[in-house]
Design an enzyme around this catalytic site. Structure first.
Site, PDB file in Angstrom:
ATOM      1  N   ASN A   1     -21.435  32.917   2.310  1.00  0.00           N
ATOM      2  CA  ASN A   1     -22.348  33.177   3.563  1.00  0.00           C
ATOM      3  C   ASN A   1     -23.660  33.903   3.286  1.00  0.00           C
ATOM      4  OD1 ASN A   1     -21.004  31.598   5.413  1.00  0.00           O
ATOM      5  ND2 ASN A   1     -19.938  33.332   6.480  1.00  0.00           N
TER       6      ASN A   1
ATOM      7  N   GLU B 157     -11.965  33.322   0.806  1.00  0.00           N
ATOM      8  CA  GLU B 157     -12.555  34.579   0.107  1.00  0.00           C
ATOM      9  C   GLU B 157     -11.594  35.750   0.441  1.00  0.00           C
ATOM     10  OE1 GLU B 157     -17.240  33.680   0.202  1.00  0.00           O
ATOM     11  OE2 GLU B 157     -16.411  34.685   2.033  1.00  0.00           O
TER      12      GLU B 157
ATOM     13  N   HIS C 174     -11.304  35.175   4.360  1.00  0.00           N
ATOM     14  CA  HIS C 174     -12.433  34.443   4.929  1.00  0.00           C
ATOM     15  C   HIS C 174     -12.362  32.891   4.408  1.00  0.00           C
ATOM     16  CE1 HIS C 174     -16.939  33.182   5.434  1.00  0.00           C
ATOM     17  NE2 HIS C 174     -16.036  33.159   6.510  1.00  0.00           N
TER      18      HIS C 174
ATOM     19  N   SER D  26     -16.678  36.179   9.339  1.00  0.00           N
ATOM     20  CA  SER D  26     -17.591  35.599   8.678  1.00  0.00           C
ATOM     21  C   SER D  26     -18.401  36.611   8.072  1.00  0.00           C
ATOM     22  CB  SER D  26     -18.557  34.736   9.556  1.00  0.00           C
ATOM     23  OG  SER D  26     -17.614  33.531  10.146  1.00  0.00           O
TER      24      SER D  26
HETATM   25  N1  3HC Z   1      -8.259  19.915  10.860  1.00  0.00           N
HETATM   26  C1  3HC Z   1      -7.429  19.234  10.281  1.00  0.00           C
HETATM   27  N2  3HC Z   1      -7.903  17.760   9.830  1.00  0.00           N
HETATM   28  C2  3HC Z   1      -8.997  17.392  10.151  1.00  0.00           C
HETATM   29  C3  3HC Z   1      -9.873  18.501  10.791  1.00  0.00           C
HETATM   30  C4  3HC Z   1      -9.309  19.711  11.032  1.00  0.00           C
HETATM   31  N3  3HC Z   1      -9.954  20.464  11.614  1.00  0.00           N
HETATM   32  N4  3HC Z   1     -10.993  17.845  11.157  1.00  0.00           N
HETATM   33  C5  3HC Z   1     -10.893  16.765  10.564  1.00  0.00           C
HETATM   34  N5  3HC Z   1      -9.877  16.548  10.212  1.00  0.00           N
HETATM   35  C6  3HC Z   1      -9.263  15.317   9.452  1.00  0.00           C
HETATM   36  C7  3HC Z   1     -10.167  14.042  10.179  1.00  0.00           C
HETATM   37  O1  3HC Z   1      -9.687  13.958  11.414  1.00  0.00           O
HETATM   38  C8  3HC Z   1      -9.777  13.072   9.088  1.00  0.00           C
HETATM   39  O2  3HC Z   1      -8.465  12.246   9.430  1.00  0.00           O
HETATM   40  P1  3HC Z   1      -8.333  10.944  10.123  1.00  0.00           P
HETATM   41  O3  3HC Z   1      -8.303  10.186   8.913  1.00  0.00           O
HETATM   42  O4  3HC Z   1      -6.957  11.085  10.909  1.00  0.00           O
HETATM   43  O5  3HC Z   1      -9.687  10.750  10.925  1.00  0.00           O
HETATM   44  C9  3HC Z   1      -9.550  13.755   7.930  1.00  0.00           C
HETATM   45  O6  3HC Z   1      -9.442  15.081   8.139  1.00  0.00           O
HETATM   46  C10 3HC Z   1     -10.597  13.690   6.881  1.00  0.00           C
HETATM   47  O7  3HC Z   1     -11.810  13.621   7.835  1.00  0.00           O
HETATM   48  P2  3HC Z   1     -13.243  13.392   7.358  1.00  0.00           P
HETATM   49  O8  3HC Z   1     -13.018  11.916   6.808  1.00  0.00           O
HETATM   50  O9  3HC Z   1     -14.285  13.646   8.017  1.00  0.00           O
HETATM   51  O10 3HC Z   1     -13.399  14.190   6.209  1.00  0.00           O
HETATM   52  P3  3HC Z   1     -14.512  13.806   5.003  1.00  0.00           P
HETATM   53  O11 3HC Z   1     -13.964  13.456   3.778  1.00  0.00           O
HETATM   54  O12 3HC Z   1     -15.773  13.378   5.362  1.00  0.00           O
HETATM   55  O13 3HC Z   1     -14.727  15.584   4.663  1.00  0.00           O
HETATM   56  C11 3HC Z   1     -15.432  17.747   5.514  1.00  0.00           C
HETATM   57  C12 3HC Z   1     -14.869  16.021   5.674  1.00  0.00           C
HETATM   58  C13 3HC Z   1     -14.571  18.170   4.180  1.00  0.00           C
HETATM   59  C14 3HC Z   1     -15.638  18.467   6.507  1.00  0.00           C
HETATM   60  C15 3HC Z   1     -16.783  17.525   4.581  1.00  0.00           C
HETATM   61  O14 3HC Z   1     -17.740  16.772   5.036  1.00  0.00           O
HETATM   62  C16 3HC Z   1     -17.353  18.772   3.974  1.00  0.00           C
HETATM   63  O15 3HC Z   1     -17.210  19.242   2.904  1.00  0.00           O
HETATM   64  N6  3HC Z   1     -18.358  19.391   4.803  1.00  0.00           N
HETATM   65  C17 3HC Z   1     -18.978  20.592   4.747  1.00  0.00           C
HETATM   66  C18 3HC Z   1     -18.087  21.414   5.197  1.00  0.00           C
HETATM   67  C19 3HC Z   1     -18.714  23.007   4.984  1.00  0.00           C
HETATM   68  O16 3HC Z   1     -19.655  23.205   4.271  1.00  0.00           O
HETATM   69  N7  3HC Z   1     -18.145  23.987   5.665  1.00  0.00           N
HETATM   70  C20 3HC Z   1     -18.373  25.370   5.397  1.00  0.00           C
HETATM   71  C21 3HC Z   1     -18.984  25.889   6.786  1.00  0.00           C
HETATM   72  S1  3HC Z   1     -19.595  27.529   6.626  1.00  0.00           S
HETATM   73  C22 3HC Z   1     -18.361  28.369   7.205  1.00  0.00           C
HETATM   74  O17 3HC Z   1     -17.208  27.835   7.719  1.00  0.00           O
HETATM   75  C23 3HC Z   1     -18.245  29.939   7.183  1.00  0.00           C
HETATM   76  C24 3HC Z   1     -18.196  30.404   8.395  1.00  0.00           C
HETATM   77  O18 3HC Z   1     -18.019  31.755   8.167  1.00  0.00           O
HETATM   78  C25 3HC Z   1     -19.315  30.408   9.429  1.00  0.00           C
END
Ligand code: 3HC
Length: 278
Positions: free
Chosen positions: A183, A145, A133, A112
């Site tokens: 990030n 990335e 990433h 990250s």
């Molecule tokens: N793998 C596969 N499927 C998954 C999952 C996973 N890890 N997590 C959830 N799902 C599934 C859910 O179970 C759901 O299926 P279901 O109908 O069977 O319940 C389906 O995916 C859709 O889930 P949601 O209804 O929760 O989906 P949303 O449409 O609400 O979107 C999201 C979820 C995409 C996470 C959205 O809320 C989002 O974009 N959030 C922001 C996330 C973000 O910013 N991430 C970046 C973090 S920073 C980072 O990662 C950098 C690192 O270096 C720290």
């Protein structure tokens, strides 16, 4: 094409899931067989849901083989590392990968916020080491990335980019600067959000509602921090502060206290919010 994934925690399991979904032979390595099986169960669960929802027709979980031995990655074309964010552990792993993998295999890190160049510096073939990433949750977030370290050669960079596309992602090209692209922006922004909790005496629920309904975020910052993991975020924040010395990169004391208390977010059952761990 055969892909190896080392470390099947939330990120590694998500990456392995993408590989299986893309129809690629995948070797997942975990430190114990139990952890590997847990990841396989998670992958099967999410892919089964996708079939039930009509998002994919079918998947072949037989494409995923599990191992506890790095040596079993010997014939992979690309290996993606997703282990703990500790430079020494990553360096030791890449030295081992370099020893066991074919000379033309591409070795990628999902770090990250650590320097890909520093990780590669422990090896004698830094030209084939690249950053890939992914974002949490890896199966759902479209971005990857592709990070060019100082000594990465075009062949490795282009192969990582092509794999990102094959996994259905939107790859972007960047260089090995602290926090890469997203990030570098997101970590200080999330730190600002945490500081606002105290400054504005706002509740996590109201801050989340504010950023969702006033700024169009898909989930609020406290929910996002719980998803990413308080410890993971702090690691990245501390790594960026170490490199850039910008006050906004410094770990907010509230998050440090949460980490010390074991309030790590979803994975520990409690962070800003409480979760059912079952
Ligand atoms: N793998 C596969 N499927 C998954 C999952 C996973 N890890 N997590 C959830 N799902 C599934 C859910 O179970 C759901 O299926 P279901 O109908 O069977 O319940 C389906 O995916 C859709 O889930 P949601 O209804 O929760 O989906 P949303 O449409 O609400 O979107 C999201 C979820 C995409 C996470 C959205 O809320 C989002 O974009 N959030 C922001 C996330 C973000 O910013 N991430 C970046 C973090 S920073 C980072 O990662 C950098 C690192 O270096 C720290």
């Amino acid at each position: 094409m055969k892909v190896g994934v080392v470390g099947l925690g939330a990120m590694g399991a998500g990456i392995a899931q993408l590989c299986v979904e893309a129809g690629l032979e995948t070797v997942g390595r975990e430190v114990t067989a139990e952890l590997g099986e847990k990841a396989r169960g998670r992958i099967e669960h999410f892919l089964t849901r996708k079939v039930e929802k009509g998002q994919i027709e079918a998947f072949d979980i037989g494409l995923l083989s599990l191992t506890t031995e790095v040596a079993d990655l010997a014939d992979c074309d690309v290996v993606i590392e997703a282990i703990v964010e500790e430079p020494a552990a990553k360096q030791a792993l890449f030295v081992e990968l370099e020893r066991v993998c074919r000379a033309d295999a591409v070795l990628a890190t999902n770090t990250s916020a650590l320097s890909v160049t520093e990780i590669a510096s422990a090896t004698s073939s830094p030209q084939r080491i690249v950053g890939m990433h992914f974002f949490n949750p890896a199966p759902l977030m479209p971005l990857v990335e592709i990070v060019r370290a100082e000594l990465t050669e075009d062949a490795a960079f282009d192969a990582a980019f092509a794999l990102g596309e094959q996994l259905g992602k939107h790859p972007i090209r960047c260089h090995d600067t602290p926090g890469f692209v997203v990030n570098r922006v997101l970590i200080p922004l999330l730190n600002d959000c945490v500081r606002v909790l105290d400054e504005a005496r706002v509740s996590p629920e109201d801050l989340d509602a504010g950023m969702q309904h006033g700024a169009g975020w898909p989930m609020g910052p406290c929910t996002l921090l719980d998803l990413v993991g308080i410890d993971v975020h702090l690691h990245a924040s501390e790594a960026l502060y170490d490199k850039l010395r910008e006050p906004r990169m410094a770990a907010p004391p509230r998050l440090v206290a949460m980490r010390n208390a074991g309030l790590l977010g979803r994975k520990s059952g409690r962070g800003f919010y409480s979760y059912d761990k079952t």
